[in-house]
Design a protein around this motif. Structure first.
Motif, PDB file in Angstrom:
ATOM      1  N   PRO A 296      16.051  -1.813  23.141  1.00 33.34           N
ATOM      2  CA  PRO A 296      14.672  -1.812  22.488  1.00 33.34           C
ATOM      3  C   PRO A 296      13.914  -2.847  22.060  1.00 33.34           C
ATOM      4  O   PRO A 296      14.526  -4.150  21.975  1.00 33.34           O
ATOM      5  N   ALA A 297      12.711  -2.763  21.976  1.00 33.67           N
ATOM      6  CA  ALA A 297      11.855  -4.084  21.402  1.00 33.67           C
ATOM      7  C   ALA A 297      11.803  -3.617  19.757  1.00 33.67           C
ATOM      8  O   ALA A 297      11.384  -2.606  19.507  1.00 33.67           O
ATOM      9  N   LEU A 298      11.890  -4.867  19.167  1.00 35.46           N
ATOM     10  CA  LEU A 298      12.028  -4.612  17.613  1.00 35.46           C
ATOM     11  C   LEU A 298      10.882  -5.351  16.847  1.00 35.46           C
ATOM     12  O   LEU A 298      10.624  -6.362  17.342  1.00 35.46           O
ATOM     13  N   ASP A 299       9.943  -4.808  16.124  1.00 33.64           N
ATOM     14  CA  ASP A 299       8.823  -5.544  15.271  1.00 33.64           C
ATOM     15  C   ASP A 299       8.719  -4.945  13.962  1.00 33.64           C
ATOM     16  O   ASP A 299       8.854  -3.733  13.600  1.00 33.64           O
ATOM     17  N   TRP A 300       8.528  -5.947  13.119  1.00 36.82           N
ATOM     18  CA  TRP A 300       8.352  -5.592  11.608  1.00 36.82           C
ATOM     19  C   TRP A 300       6.839  -5.347  11.334  1.00 36.82           C
ATOM     20  O   TRP A 300       6.054  -6.339  11.565  1.00 36.82           O
ATOM     21  N   GLU A 301       6.402  -4.273  10.513  1.00 35.55           N
ATOM     22  CA  GLU A 301       4.998  -4.237  10.036  1.00 35.55           C
ATOM     23  C   GLU A 301       5.085  -3.846   8.699  1.00 35.55           C
ATOM     24  O   GLU A 301       5.759  -3.075   8.327  1.00 35.55           O
ATOM     25  N   TYR A 302       3.935  -4.285   8.091  1.00 40.31           N
ATOM     26  CA  TYR A 302       3.638  -3.555   6.562  1.00 40.31           C
ATOM     27  C   TYR A 302       2.620  -2.369   6.909  1.00 40.31           C
ATOM     28  O   TYR A 302       1.526  -2.743   7.751  1.00 40.31           O
ATOM     29  N   LEU A 303       3.086  -1.516   6.474  1.00 43.09           N
ATOM     30  CA  LEU A 303       2.390  -0.125   6.784  1.00 43.09           C
ATOM     31  C   LEU A 303       1.814   0.368   5.141  1.00 43.09           C
ATOM     32  O   LEU A 303       2.460   0.045   4.361  1.00 43.09           O
ATOM     33  N   PRO A 304       0.690   1.050   5.218  1.00 44.18           N
ATOM     34  CA  PRO A 304       0.116   1.547   3.868  1.00 44.18           C
ATOM     35  C   PRO A 304       1.004   2.740   3.472  1.00 44.18           C
ATOM     36  O   PRO A 304       1.173   3.560   4.058  1.00 44.18           O
TER      37      PRO A 304
ATOM     38  N   GLU B 243       2.793   4.683  -0.460  1.00 46.09           N
ATOM     39  CA  GLU B 243       2.301   5.360  -1.635  1.00 46.09           C
ATOM     40  C   GLU B 243       1.340   4.509  -2.553  1.00 46.09           C
ATOM     41  O   GLU B 243       1.625   3.516  -2.877  1.00 46.09           O
ATOM     42  N   GLY B 244       0.391   5.261  -2.975  1.00 49.61           N
ATOM     43  CA  GLY B 244      -0.712   4.393  -3.982  1.00 49.61           C
ATOM     44  C   GLY B 244      -1.430   3.148  -3.155  1.00 49.61           C
ATOM     45  O   GLY B 244      -1.835   2.318  -3.911  1.00 49.61           O
ATOM     46  N   GLY B 245      -1.515   3.376  -1.853  1.00 52.02           N
ATOM     47  CA  GLY B 245      -2.057   2.278  -1.200  1.00 52.02           C
ATOM     48  C   GLY B 245      -1.157   0.948  -1.020  1.00 52.02           C
ATOM     49  O   GLY B 245      -1.730  -0.055  -0.189  1.00 52.02           O
ATOM     50  N   SER B 246      -0.008   0.797  -1.545  1.00 52.10           N
ATOM     51  CA  SER B 246       0.521  -0.420  -1.487  1.00 52.10           C
ATOM     52  C   SER B 246       1.362  -0.639   0.103  1.00 52.10           C
ATOM     53  O   SER B 246       1.397   0.461   0.764  1.00 52.10           O
ATOM     54  N   SER B 247       1.467  -1.989   0.375  1.00 55.20           N
ATOM     55  CA  SER B 247       2.052  -2.111   1.799  1.00 55.20           C
ATOM     56  C   SER B 247       3.415  -2.045   1.415  1.00 55.20           C
ATOM     57  O   SER B 247       4.183  -2.597   0.469  1.00 55.20           O
TER      58      SER B 247
ATOM     59  N   SER C 122       8.803  14.319   5.963  1.00 54.12           N
ATOM     60  CA  SER C 122       8.358  15.399   5.161  1.00 54.12           C
ATOM     61  C   SER C 122       6.748  15.247   4.835  1.00 54.12           C
ATOM     62  O   SER C 122       6.120  16.257   5.104  1.00 54.12           O
ATOM     63  N   ASP C 123       6.204  14.162   4.563  1.00 51.16           N
ATOM     64  CA  ASP C 123       4.922  14.009   4.471  1.00 51.16           C
ATOM     65  C   ASP C 123       4.305  12.925   5.097  1.00 51.16           C
ATOM     66  O   ASP C 123       3.226  12.649   4.972  1.00 51.16           O
ATOM     67  N   ARG C 124       5.030  12.202   5.922  1.00 42.21           N
ATOM     68  CA  ARG C 124       4.651  11.024   6.801  1.00 42.21           C
ATOM     69  C   ARG C 124       4.166   9.969   6.001  1.00 42.21           C
ATOM     70  O   ARG C 124       3.150   9.143   6.367  1.00 42.21           O
ATOM     71  N   ILE C 125       4.793   9.611   4.955  1.00 45.82           N
ATOM     72  CA  ILE C 125       4.251   8.407   4.190  1.00 45.82           C
ATOM     73  C   ILE C 125       5.482   7.291   4.323  1.00 45.82           C
ATOM     74  O   ILE C 125       6.573   7.396   4.256  1.00 45.82           O
ATOM     75  N   PRO C 126       5.023   6.309   4.608  1.00 46.61           N
ATOM     76  CA  PRO C 126       5.739   4.915   4.736  1.00 46.61           C
ATOM     77  C   PRO C 126       6.456   4.500   3.426  1.00 46.61           C
ATOM     78  O   PRO C 126       5.867   4.700   2.300  1.00 46.61           O
TER      79      PRO C 126
END
Length: 423
Positions: free
Chosen positions: A99-107, A109-113, A66-70
């Motif tokens: 499928p190929a799977l990969d974990w990532e830390y994305l920014p 809410e509030g700038g936290s990862s 809805s707001d494209r926030i991780p």
């Protein structure tokens, strides 16, 4: 994998043909997606299939659409979510998708990862995928739509022509699934000066038994059919069902039934040996004025030809359909998945036309396997096998073997010889 900066930019731009965002909801060990009805596995399979049938794409797990926030995935749910993804790709997509799977830390809410799972779906080169309930889907913008019938027919034709099924890598298999002993026996028999290679992958690829890509070497359908101990575990229906009746109707009341498995040459040998020992295919001997006379019910080489034809001409792309052999007191029926290949007709075959081969390389390999009937190649006749089957069977029984098209299957019936004087 796409660049992380590019990924973040794509998420901010929103879903499109190559991007899907999923907010994952966990209820204990159950997985769902926020604001989506229906089973999560079915919904995700629609995404995977539609992307594979279009241009491929990326599914980001842990993003609020809805707001494209991780919003992320709880770290203790990583294994659960990964297994869910793998199961959907393997069991809710046909053929399976890897499928190929990969974990990532994305920014977040509030700038936290926050931890998100990135799932890359490759574009399919050889197959048109469908969901487990039979829907062929494509990606149109951020939506999933049924592929129109005309376009689907064109896609199926184009991808089949791009590479025959027998030459395609079998997704989900590995070189360890090929039996090294059988490989050694085959190459030693075919090449007298054979020695075990240091690089098996290159050798197998040279013989169309494997495909080498950027992710390594993968067996082809041909390699699995010929050298996997149980090819039916990888290719649905890659076995023979045998049913024996003591009456004339295939009503399920068999006196013997069995499933013949193993590498294809061994399936042929097992069936031929069964025929030789069966009370429904006897060769009776009786005294006559000049000594003894044999009364065979069938010609051994004709039965072998029928089995070989069913195995090498069947369509291994028809999921879940096996060869079926039915034995009756007066006939044997051989039914295999797949209509006659290309433009070949029944009339062509009876006229002596060279057969069009759906599985060219499989046919070639069969030349180097020994027949339990003749002691030489399964394919001695060099294109004359079907005519010899017809002539020999007609001469013995007085009835021409009957070849029929039954829907998308081909059935051959060989009739037993009858000897009134023995009754």
């Amino acid at each position: 994998m796409i660049d992380k900066t590019q990924l973040i930019s794509s998420i901010q731009a929103g879903e499109d043909t190559k991007l899907e965002l999923k907010e994952v909801v966990f209820r204990g060990d159950r997985i769902g997606f926020a604001r989506e009805e229906g089973r999560a596995a079915s919904r995700l399979a629609e995404v995977f299939v539609s992307m594979a049938n279009t241009e491929g794409g990326t599914v980001v797990m842990g993003v609020r659409d809805s707001d494209r926030i991780p919003v992320g995935i709880p770290p203790d749910k990583r294994d659960l979510l990964e297994q869910f993804i793998v199961n959907v790709a393997a069991h809710n997509c046909n053929p399976m998708i890897v499928p190929a799977l990969d974990w990532e830390y994305l920014p977040g809410e509030g700038g936290s990862s926050t931890l998100c799972l990135i799932v890359e779906i490759p574009s399919s080169k050889f197959d048109v995928h469908q969901t487990s309930d039979g829907r062929f889907l494509q990606r149109v913008g951020s939506h999933r739509q049924l592929i129109p019938a005309e376009r689907l027919a064109r896609m199926l034709t184009e991808r089949r022509l791009a590479s025959p099924l027998e030459e395609r890598p079998l997704v989900g298999s590995s070189l360890d699934d090929l039996d090294k002993t059988r490989l050694e026996q085959y190459f030693s028999r075919r090449f007298p000066d054979w020695s075990t290679p240091e690089d098996w992958a290159s050798t197998l690829a040279a013989h169309k038994l494997a495909v080498i890509s950027e992710v390594g070497a993968t067996p082809t359908h041909l390699g699995i059919l010929l050298f996997a101990v149980q090819p039916e575990q990888y290719i649905s229906g890659a076995y023979i069902d045998l049913a024996v009746y003591h009456h004339d109707i295939p009503d399920g009341n068999t006196v013997d039934s069995r499933q013949i498995t193993g590498p294809l040459p061994e399936q042929i040998a097992k069936i031929v040996s069964y025929f030789q020992a069966s009370p429904l295919t006897p060769i009776l001997s009786r005294k006559s004025g000049d000594g003894r006379r044999d009364y065979p019910s069938y010609i051994d080489t004709a039965l072998q030809e029928a089995v070989v034809n069913a195995v090498i001409h069947r369509d291994y792309g028809v999921a879940g359909s096996q060869i079926i052999i039915r034995m009756f007191p007066d006939r044997i029926e051989f039914q295999n998945p797949g209509a006659l290949y290309n433009t070949l007709t029944i009339e062509n075959l009876y006229a002596g036309c060279q057969p069009a081969r759906r599985n060219q390389f499989l046919t070639g390999f069969m030349r180097y396997y020994e027949s339990p009937v003749t002691g030489s190649s399964f394919l001695e006749a060099r294109g004359e096998g079907f005519l010899n089957l017809v002539r020999d069977s007609l001469r013995l029984s007085g009835r021409r073997p009957e070849l029929e098209q039954i829907g998308a299957a081909t059935k051959l019936t060989i009739y037993a010889a009858q000897y009134p004087e023995l009754e």
